[in-house]
Design an enzyme around this catalytic site. Structure first.
Site, PDB file in Angstrom:
ATOM      1  CE1 TYR A  34       1.016  -0.350   4.443  1.00 54.91           C
ATOM      2  CE2 TYR A  34      -0.046   1.802   4.422  1.00 54.91           C
ATOM      3  CZ  TYR A  34       0.755   0.869   5.055  1.00 54.91           C
ATOM      4  OH  TYR A  34       1.300   1.159   6.281  1.00 54.91           O
ATOM      5  NE  ARG A  53       6.700   4.643   0.691  1.00 54.52           N
ATOM      6  CZ  ARG A  53       6.372   5.425   1.703  1.00 54.52           C
ATOM      7  NH1 ARG A  53       7.262   5.738   2.639  1.00 54.52           N
ATOM      8  NH2 ARG A  53       5.152   5.902   1.824  1.00 54.52           N
ATOM      9  CG  HIS A 102       0.963 -20.406   2.231  1.00 56.27           C
ATOM     10  ND1 HIS A 102      -0.077 -21.232   2.548  1.00 56.27           N
ATOM     11  CD2 HIS A 102       1.270 -19.739   3.371  1.00 56.27           C
ATOM     12  CE1 HIS A 102      -0.398 -21.084   3.820  1.00 56.27           C
ATOM     13  NE2 HIS A 102       0.412 -20.173   4.344  1.00 56.27           N
ATOM     14  CE  LYS A 145       3.007   3.432   3.355  1.00 52.76           C
ATOM     15  NZ  LYS A 145       3.110   3.425   4.801  1.00 52.76           N
ATOM     16  CD  GLU A 177       9.936   1.710  10.422  1.00 54.56           C
ATOM     17  OE1 GLU A 177       9.774   2.704   9.721  1.00 54.56           O
ATOM     18  OE2 GLU A 177       9.750   0.550  10.007  1.00 54.56           O
ATOM     19  CG  LEU A 201       8.089   2.625   4.797  1.00 51.57           C
ATOM     20  CD1 LEU A 201       7.738   1.361   4.009  1.00 51.57           C
ATOM     21  CD2 LEU A 201       6.839   3.404   5.101  1.00 51.57           C
TER      22      LEU A 201
HETATM   23  N1  PDD Z   1       2.721   4.941   7.680  1.00 53.18           N
HETATM   24  N2  PDD Z   1       7.464   3.738   9.031  1.00 53.18           N
HETATM   25  C1  PDD Z   1       6.328   3.039   9.066  1.00 53.18           C
HETATM   26  C2  PDD Z   1       6.342   1.666   9.628  1.00 53.18           C
HETATM   27  C3  PDD Z   1       5.131   3.607   8.577  1.00 53.18           C
HETATM   28  O1  PDD Z   1       4.007   2.888   8.584  1.00 53.18           O
HETATM   29  C4  PDD Z   1       5.150   4.935   8.067  1.00 53.18           C
HETATM   30  C5  PDD Z   1       3.931   5.609   7.523  1.00 53.18           C
HETATM   31  C6  PDD Z   1       6.370   5.632   8.056  1.00 53.18           C
HETATM   32  C7  PDD Z   1       6.487   7.041   7.508  1.00 53.18           C
HETATM   33  O2  PDD Z   1       6.466   7.056   6.105  1.00 53.18           O
HETATM   34  P1  PDD Z   1       5.884   8.291   5.291  1.00 53.18           P
HETATM   35  O3  PDD Z   1       6.607   9.502   5.760  1.00 53.18           O
HETATM   36  O4  PDD Z   1       6.190   7.975   3.887  1.00 53.18           O
HETATM   37  O5  PDD Z   1       4.409   8.378   5.587  1.00 53.18           O
HETATM   38  C8  PDD Z   1       7.508   4.999   8.536  1.00 53.18           C
HETATM   39  C9  PDD Z   1       1.510   5.410   7.047  1.00 53.18           C
HETATM   40  C10 PDD Z   1       1.214   6.862   7.218  1.00 53.18           C
HETATM   41  C11 PDD Z   1       0.371   4.482   7.437  1.00 53.18           C
HETATM   42  O6  PDD Z   1       0.625   3.292   7.533  1.00 53.18           O
HETATM   43  O7  PDD Z   1      -0.764   4.942   7.609  1.00 53.18           O
END
Ligand code: PDD
Length: 280
Positions: A34, A53, A102, A145, A177, A201
């Site tokens: 996603y 990405r 799977h 992601k 993170e 990520l």
């Molecule tokens: N999540 N790390 C993780 C595990 C994340 O899920 C996200 C963002 C980020 C930050 O990435 P970005 O700056 O590109 O949004 C880092 C989104 C917002 C979500 O899952 O809703």
């Protein structure tokens, strides 16, 4: 439930009419990826980077990108509303297979879904939030992601259960993170963030912060942060597309510096607000 228009497999339709098969591999296996793409004043923010990405996530799970960058822009733009701040949620799964196995099925069409939602300013942005440190028990491909977010969900919920807004994760004594955000810390006056790699990520907000800092003579470093160094940091922030840049003023039971958002955060927050309004 609000019946907004969403996109599903080539069609725009009311949310209540958007249906997928229970045999979709996203539903059965979490077999998909996603993106979350913010849009300010009707313009998708850093679309090129988000689509890059997306392409990387798809190639990691060996799924062909169903659309070119131009086609993605054409698909997503009509979903935007009049809201000044909103975000697109875009999900692609491996699609519907006749039987649950799977291994990859042959000849399936990916399922493509996208919807738009308003961004409501995050409550703790100006005053700062509490974060708790938790062991990073996720898998080894955190740079994808993936929609498979059970570990992230359990970690975030554990933070919420402790009265915190986010979990800051650590692996072998080093910060990775947040459960859904990237981590920054001001250490010895240097804005520090863990390097990209399989443990995190590659956040789009993270990159914007690094760019803004460099352009404004704020020293930065992409390097490992030990848990001890985090505990001694003069500032800690979390960064994501939906919450933007959030100061952490309490880490576990301890205040971060004087328990107030720090001067480097104030500067970057201002720069980020100006940048997102002026994007071309
Ligand atoms: N999540 N790390 C993780 C595990 C994340 O899920 C996200 C963002 C980020 C930050 O990435 P970005 O700056 O590109 O949004 C880092 C989104 C917002 C979500 O899952 O809703």
């Amino acid at each position: 439930m609000e019946n907004k228009t969403v996109y599903l497999n080539g069609h725009y339709l009311p949310l209540s009419d958007a249906k997928i098969s229970v045999l979709d591999r996203g539903f059965l296996f979490g077999d998909g990826i996603y993106e979350v793409i913010p849009a300010y004043n009707g313009r998708l923010f850093r679309l090129h980077e988000h689509l890059l990405r997306l392409k990387n996530s798809l190639s990691h799970i060996r799924l062909a990108n169903p659309h070119s960058a131009g086609q993605w822009a054409e698909i997503l733009q009509p979903l935007l509303t009049q809201d000044p701040e909103q975000y697109i949620y875009l999900q692609i799964t491996r699609g519907v297979a006749p039987k649950r196995d799977h291994a990859f099925p042959e000849h399936t069409q990916p399922t493509v879904f996208a919807m738009c939602s308003p961004i409501t300013p995050f409550a703790g942005r100006n005053a700062g939030i509490k974060a708790v440190t938790l062991d990073d028990n996720r898998w080894g491909l955190c740079n994808i992601k993936a929609i498979t977010l059970l570990a992230n969900i359990l970690l975030r919920q554990s933070a919420v259960d402790q009265g915190a807004a986010e979990a800051i994760l650590h692996k072998d004594g080093y910060v990775t993170e947040g459960a859904a955000s990237n981590v920054f810390a001001v250490i010895d006056g240097i804005l520090t963030t863990p390097p990209n790699g399989a443990d995190i990520l590659p956040g789009i907000t993270r990159d914007v912060i690094l760019e803004l800092a460099s352009a404004n003579h704020i020293p930065t470093r992409e390097t490992v942060i030990s848990l001890e160094a985090l505990q001694m940091a003069s500032e800690i922030w979390l960064a994501s597309s939906t919450r933007e840049i959030i100061p952490v003023v309490q880490l576990d039971a301890q205040l971060v510096a004087d328990g107030k958002p720090g001067p480097v955060w104030k500067k970057i927050h201002q720069l980020f607000q100006a940048f997102k309004q002026n994007q071309t």
